[in-house]
Design a protein around this motif. Structure first.
Motif, PDB file in Angstrom:
ATOM      1  N   ARG A   1      -8.590  11.396  -0.137  1.00 50.11           N
ATOM      2  CA  ARG A   1      -8.284  10.048  -0.626  1.00 50.11           C
ATOM      3  C   ARG A   1      -7.561  10.112  -1.963  1.00 50.11           C
ATOM      4  N   GLN A   2      -8.020  11.000  -2.843  1.00 53.03           N
ATOM      5  CA  GLN A   2      -7.399  11.130  -4.153  1.00 53.03           C
ATOM      6  C   GLN A   2      -5.953  11.587  -4.042  1.00 53.03           C
ATOM      7  N   PHE A   3      -5.705  12.593  -3.218  1.00 54.38           N
ATOM      8  CA  PHE A   3      -4.357  13.122  -3.081  1.00 54.38           C
ATOM      9  C   PHE A   3      -3.428  12.172  -2.341  1.00 54.38           C
ATOM     10  N   GLU A   4      -3.966  11.403  -1.406  1.00 55.67           N
ATOM     11  CA  GLU A   4      -3.117  10.457  -0.683  1.00 55.67           C
ATOM     12  C   GLU A   4      -2.444   9.467  -1.635  1.00 55.67           C
ATOM     13  N   THR A   5      -3.220   8.959  -2.592  1.00 56.31           N
ATOM     14  CA  THR A   5      -2.673   7.961  -3.508  1.00 56.31           C
ATOM     15  C   THR A   5      -1.940   8.587  -4.681  1.00 56.31           C
ATOM     16  N   ASN A   6      -2.514   9.616  -5.286  1.00 52.86           N
ATOM     17  CA  ASN A   6      -1.952  10.169  -6.515  1.00 52.86           C
ATOM     18  C   ASN A   6      -0.819  11.170  -6.286  1.00 52.86           C
ATOM     19  N   VAL A   7      -0.779  11.789  -5.106  1.00 54.97           N
ATOM     20  CA  VAL A   7       0.202  12.857  -4.869  1.00 54.97           C
ATOM     21  C   VAL A   7       1.129  12.527  -3.694  1.00 54.97           C
ATOM     22  N   PHE A   8       0.550  12.344  -2.514  1.00 52.01           N
ATOM     23  CA  PHE A   8       1.374  12.129  -1.332  1.00 52.01           C
ATOM     24  C   PHE A   8       2.252  10.888  -1.481  1.00 52.01           C
ATOM     25  N   ALA A   9       1.711   9.847  -2.106  1.00 53.66           N
ATOM     26  CA  ALA A   9       2.470   8.603  -2.266  1.00 53.66           C
ATOM     27  C   ALA A   9       3.665   8.772  -3.187  1.00 53.66           C
ATOM     28  N   VAL A  10       3.574   9.679  -4.158  1.00 62.62           N
ATOM     29  CA  VAL A  10       4.719   9.940  -5.032  1.00 62.62           C
ATOM     30  C   VAL A  10       5.912  10.405  -4.198  1.00 62.62           C
ATOM     31  N   VAL A  11       5.645  11.299  -3.257  1.00 59.18           N
ATOM     32  CA  VAL A  11       6.708  11.782  -2.377  1.00 59.18           C
ATOM     33  C   VAL A  11       7.134  10.691  -1.397  1.00 59.18           C
ATOM     34  N   GLY A  12       6.152   9.990  -0.829  1.00 56.91           N
ATOM     35  CA  GLY A  12       6.471   8.968   0.162  1.00 56.91           C
ATOM     36  C   GLY A  12       7.306   7.832  -0.398  1.00 56.91           C
ATOM     37  N   VAL A  13       6.926   7.329  -1.560  1.00 61.04           N
ATOM     38  CA  VAL A  13       7.672   6.228  -2.177  1.00 61.04           C
ATOM     39  C   VAL A  13       9.067   6.694  -2.593  1.00 61.04           C
ATOM     40  N   THR A  14       9.142   7.853  -3.231  1.00 60.57           N
ATOM     41  CA  THR A  14      10.439   8.357  -3.687  1.00 60.57           C
ATOM     42  C   THR A  14      11.364   8.629  -2.511  1.00 60.57           C
ATOM     43  N   ARG A  15      10.812   9.164  -1.445  1.00 58.58           N
ATOM     44  CA  ARG A  15      11.624   9.442  -0.247  1.00 58.58           C
ATOM     45  C   ARG A  15      12.187   8.155   0.341  1.00 58.58           C
ATOM     46  N   ALA A  16      11.342   7.129   0.428  1.00 58.92           N
ATOM     47  CA  ALA A  16      11.778   5.860   1.006  1.00 58.92           C
ATOM     48  C   ALA A  16      12.872   5.197   0.168  1.00 58.92           C
TER      49      ALA A  16
ATOM     50  N   ASP B   1       0.890  -1.156   0.000  1.00 57.38           N
ATOM     51  CA  ASP B   1       0.000   0.000   0.000  1.00 57.38           C
ATOM     52  C   ASP B   1       0.931   1.209   0.000  1.00 57.38           C
ATOM     53  N   VAL B   2       0.886   2.006  -1.069  1.00 57.76           N
ATOM     54  CA  VAL B   2       1.852   3.094  -1.224  1.00 57.76           C
ATOM     55  C   VAL B   2       1.723   4.165  -0.155  1.00 57.76           C
ATOM     56  N   ASN B   3       0.656   4.114   0.642  1.00 59.56           N
ATOM     57  CA  ASN B   3       0.483   5.081   1.728  1.00 59.56           C
ATOM     58  C   ASN B   3       0.896   4.523   3.089  1.00 59.56           C
ATOM     59  N   ASP B   4       1.449   3.308   3.099  1.00 58.08           N
ATOM     60  CA  ASP B   4       1.851   2.645   4.342  1.00 58.08           C
ATOM     61  C   ASP B   4       3.341   2.887   4.560  1.00 58.08           C
ATOM     62  N   SER B   5       3.681   3.786   5.460  1.00 55.66           N
ATOM     63  CA  SER B   5       5.077   4.165   5.666  1.00 55.66           C
ATOM     64  C   SER B   5       5.922   3.001   6.182  1.00 55.66           C
ATOM     65  N   ALA B   6       5.340   2.148   7.033  1.00 57.13           N
ATOM     66  CA  ALA B   6       6.090   1.003   7.554  1.00 57.13           C
ATOM     67  C   ALA B   6       6.412   0.019   6.432  1.00 57.13           C
ATOM     68  N   ALA B   7       5.449  -0.204   5.535  1.00 56.98           N
ATOM     69  CA  ALA B   7       5.683  -1.106   4.400  1.00 56.98           C
ATOM     70  C   ALA B   7       6.742  -0.533   3.469  1.00 56.98           C
ATOM     71  N   LEU B   8       6.759   0.776   3.307  1.00 58.45           N
ATOM     72  CA  LEU B   8       7.772   1.403   2.467  1.00 58.45           C
ATOM     73  C   LEU B   8       9.161   1.249   3.073  1.00 58.45           C
ATOM     74  N   GLU B   9       9.263   1.341   4.384  1.00 62.22           N
ATOM     75  CA  GLU B   9      10.555   1.151   5.048  1.00 62.22           C
ATOM     76  C   GLU B   9      11.065  -0.272   4.842  1.00 62.22           C
ATOM     77  N   ARG B  10      10.147  -1.252   4.942  1.00 64.58           N
ATOM     78  CA  ARG B  10      10.552  -2.651   4.723  1.00 64.58           C
ATOM     79  C   ARG B  10      11.010  -2.854   3.284  1.00 64.58           C
ATOM     80  N   LEU B  11      10.290  -2.243   2.352  1.00 69.34           N
ATOM     81  CA  LEU B  11      10.649  -2.367   0.942  1.00 69.34           C
ATOM     82  C   LEU B  11      12.032  -1.766   0.694  1.00 69.34           C
ATOM     83  N   ALA B  12      12.279  -0.591   1.233  1.00 70.61           N
ATOM     84  CA  ALA B  12      13.560   0.085   1.021  1.00 70.61           C
ATOM     85  C   ALA B  12      14.720  -0.726   1.597  1.00 70.61           C
TER      86      ALA B  12
END
Length: 270
Positions: free
Chosen positions: A94-109, A52-63
């Motif tokens: 909801r729209q911004f969480e997936t389409n916008v915030f996740a772009v920053v979150g995934v790239t940051r991780a 889930d691209v909005n799950d910060s813990a999952a992104l940390e595990r992926l990184a």
């Protein structure tokens, strides 16, 4: 072997990109939210990851599992359709969480892995961020935000040798229209002031599938751009990807709005 990570690979653009990059010799990390989609990706030979691209813990595990990353494709997203005031702030969030915030979150991780490889970030935007249409306001706004974020990231990541490319697809054959229609139907009801022109809302939800370019053709076009020594800052692919922005720039605003009102049933009094 170069490594690519693609979000939102359950179907459509994401799955086509995963297939095309894999066939081109990339080790592809393909992510999806649903367990059954992850199983299908794993069976197809990808490094499949439930995410889930909005799950910060999952992104940390992926990184933690990625030492280097040559290409990151931020593809996960969806289209919230319907009148802005019917959906309200909650729908926009909801729209911004997936389409916008996740772009920053995934790239940051994944930035450390991208930095080590001097990799490329590819953000999937849309021509809808340039030509704004009614009954897709939240989606259009989210893609306009992706454009702004891509420009900012391109400047900020340059000192680290990480490049950023924004892609603005036109009409691409996918499940987007089906999902957008489902989203719209959740809002369409007799309580809405726009109920009398509900067919205009449905028409907008289906508009992305008007004579679409195949997802595979889109993926091959994007691969060609990715493999250039200097990838383009902005890439437009698919039916309407060049004409629609041109219309937005050249047509007088009043004429453009009149055409959109007529197209989506807004040229009437309610």
């Amino acid at each position: 072997m170069p490594t690519a990570l693609i979000t939102g690979c359950s179907s459509g653009i994401g799955r086509a990109l995963a297939d095309v990059l894999k066939n081109a010799g990339y080790q592809v990390w393909a992510t999806a939210r649903k367990t059954e989609d992850v199983a299908a990706l794993n069976a197809a030979g990808f490094k499949a990851v439930q995410l889930d691209v909005n799950d910060s813990a999952a992104l940390e595990r992926l990184a933690a599992g990625l030492e280097e990353l040559d290409v990151l494709i931020n593809n996960a997203g969806y289209g919230a359709m319907g009148p802005l005031l019917d959906g309200g702030v909650e729908a926009m969030q909801r729209q911004f969480e997936t389409n916008v915030f996740a772009v920053v979150g995934v790239t940051r991780a994944l930035f450390p892995a991208l930095r080590r490889s001097k990799g490329l970030v590819v953000n999937i935007g849309s021509v809808s961020g340039v030509l704004v249409t009614p009954f897709a306001g939240a989606y259009c706004a989210s893609k306009a935000a992706v454009h702004a974020l891509s420009d900012a990231l391109r400047l900020e990541l340059a000192p680290f040798g990480v490049q950023v490319m924004e892609v603005q697809p036109g009409a691409i054959a996918s499940s987007f229209a089906k999902n957008a229609t489902h989203e719209a139907e959740q809002l369409i009801g007799e309580h809405s002031p726009w109920w009398p022109i509900r067919e205009g809302i449905r028409a907008r939800a289906k508009a992305s599938q008007d004579n679409p370019t195949s997802a595979t053709d889109f993926a091959h076009g994007l691969l060609k751009a990715i493999q250039q020594s200097k990838p383009p800052r902005l890439l437009r692919l698919g039916n309407g990807s060049r004409v629609l922005p041109l219309m937005s720039w050249l047509l007088p605003k009043g004429l453009l709005e009149s055409g959109l009102k007529k197209r989506f049933g807004l040229d009437t009094k309610l």
